[in-house]
Design an enzyme around this catalytic site. Sequence first.
Site, mmCIF file in Angstrom:
data_model
loop_
_atom_site.group_PDB
_atom_site.id
_atom_site.type_symbol
_atom_site.label_atom_id
_atom_site.label_comp_id
_atom_site.label_asym_id
_atom_site.label_seq_id
_atom_site.Cartn_x
_atom_site.Cartn_y
_atom_site.Cartn_z
ATOM 1 N N LYS A 56 -29.158 36.255 -62.673
ATOM 2 C CA LYS A 56 -27.815 35.832 -63.085
ATOM 3 C C LYS A 56 -27.017 37.083 -63.436
ATOM 4 C CE LYS A 56 -25.692 32.866 -66.665
ATOM 5 N NZ LYS A 56 -26.022 31.957 -67.797
ATOM 6 N N GLY A 114 -20.058 34.574 -63.494
ATOM 7 C CA GLY A 114 -20.447 35.444 -62.395
ATOM 8 C C GLY A 114 -21.186 34.646 -61.335
ATOM 9 N N ASP A 120 -24.323 22.446 -75.475
ATOM 10 C CA ASP A 120 -23.610 22.247 -74.207
ATOM 11 C C ASP A 120 -24.460 21.404 -73.256
ATOM 12 O OD1 ASP A 120 -21.422 22.476 -72.518
ATOM 13 O OD2 ASP A 120 -22.149 24.306 -71.565
ATOM 14 N N LEU A 179 -27.218 31.057 -55.280
ATOM 15 C CA LEU A 179 -27.826 29.861 -55.854
ATOM 16 C C LEU A 179 -26.823 29.115 -56.718
ATOM 17 C CD1 LEU A 179 -31.307 31.270 -56.952
ATOM 18 C CD2 LEU A 179 -30.795 29.895 -54.932
#
Length: 352
Positions: A79, A62, A171, A56
Amino acid sequence: MIRCMVLDTGDMSSSKVHVDESDPTGYEEPPFESRDVQLRKGKLITDEYDIIDGLLGKGKFGKVQKCKEHKTGRLLAVKFIKIHDSQMKKDVLNEIEIMKCLQHPRLLQLYDAFEGKDNVCLVLELITGGELFERVINDDFILTERASVMFLRQICEGMEFMHSKNILHLDLKPENILCLTRQGNRIKIIDFGLARKYDPKGDLRVLFGTPEFMAPEVVNFDTVSPATDMWSIGIICYLLLSGLSPFMGHNHDDTLVNVTCAVWDFNAEEFESVSSEAKDFISSLLIKNPVLRMSAKECLEHKWLRKSKKREGNLLDRSLSKKRLRKFVYRRKWQKAVNAMLALKRMGVQLS
């Protein structure tokens, strides 16, 4: 519910997607029940989830894959974060603790977490709509100012909740705003890896972020606050309406100098089709002094975003040019690809 309205022109390949900007009504169903997630040690993620082939997403942290919970059959995302040192482990634990506080429909939800020998696996709400900007630049999507209002309102709703919990994202950028599904128009703010808890009486300073979206106080290593996130929202809005990045220079150093100067304008021809209310909204965010910027709550009460306010008539329904926005998205994708290759080389991976 926010829906898509497809105009049937006889040929589905030429259909255009118009956003239905009607306000959401009723209760928004959460993706799953509220959960007190604890990092599970000594237990394999595959004991409780099937990992589904295919990526995805992938980045310096990672990779992200789809997974399916054995017990419920629920589809989720996982994740996988490679842990290289103690600081990285500390950062991941911070991300987990922060996500546990962020149970809100505009924010990505954490479902489960596992610690392995050299990695941590975060099981997350599954988001299938892709990046907001990538969806917007599709040929079949009609981008209007009214659609932009709907997206910005949702972003501000998410940030209002985060800031009410004294948490800063730090962010915010287009890559971290996703569409919940490919058909609907609800958005999700993601990636809390750089988020920090904020003490209004403290002196939090950071020196990280993406240059184009960093606030002047970050570049200058001054104290950050909720206003730091609001600057980034101003950049995102400017970009969405024009396709232009107001402070982008020839390189990162030039960009950071431009940010600290905080000089910008609406002189580009793309802004000729933008309402004065939208320009006022941006002008109330891209202010060098963070004390003078609108808060997320004030943004939601601004005349451009306020639900009950009558806006500048047909101007909001005029199609906006996406030519420059496409160039921005393609440039960002190229930059990410180059950065990923450089990261692999630093890790000693041989590229053929």
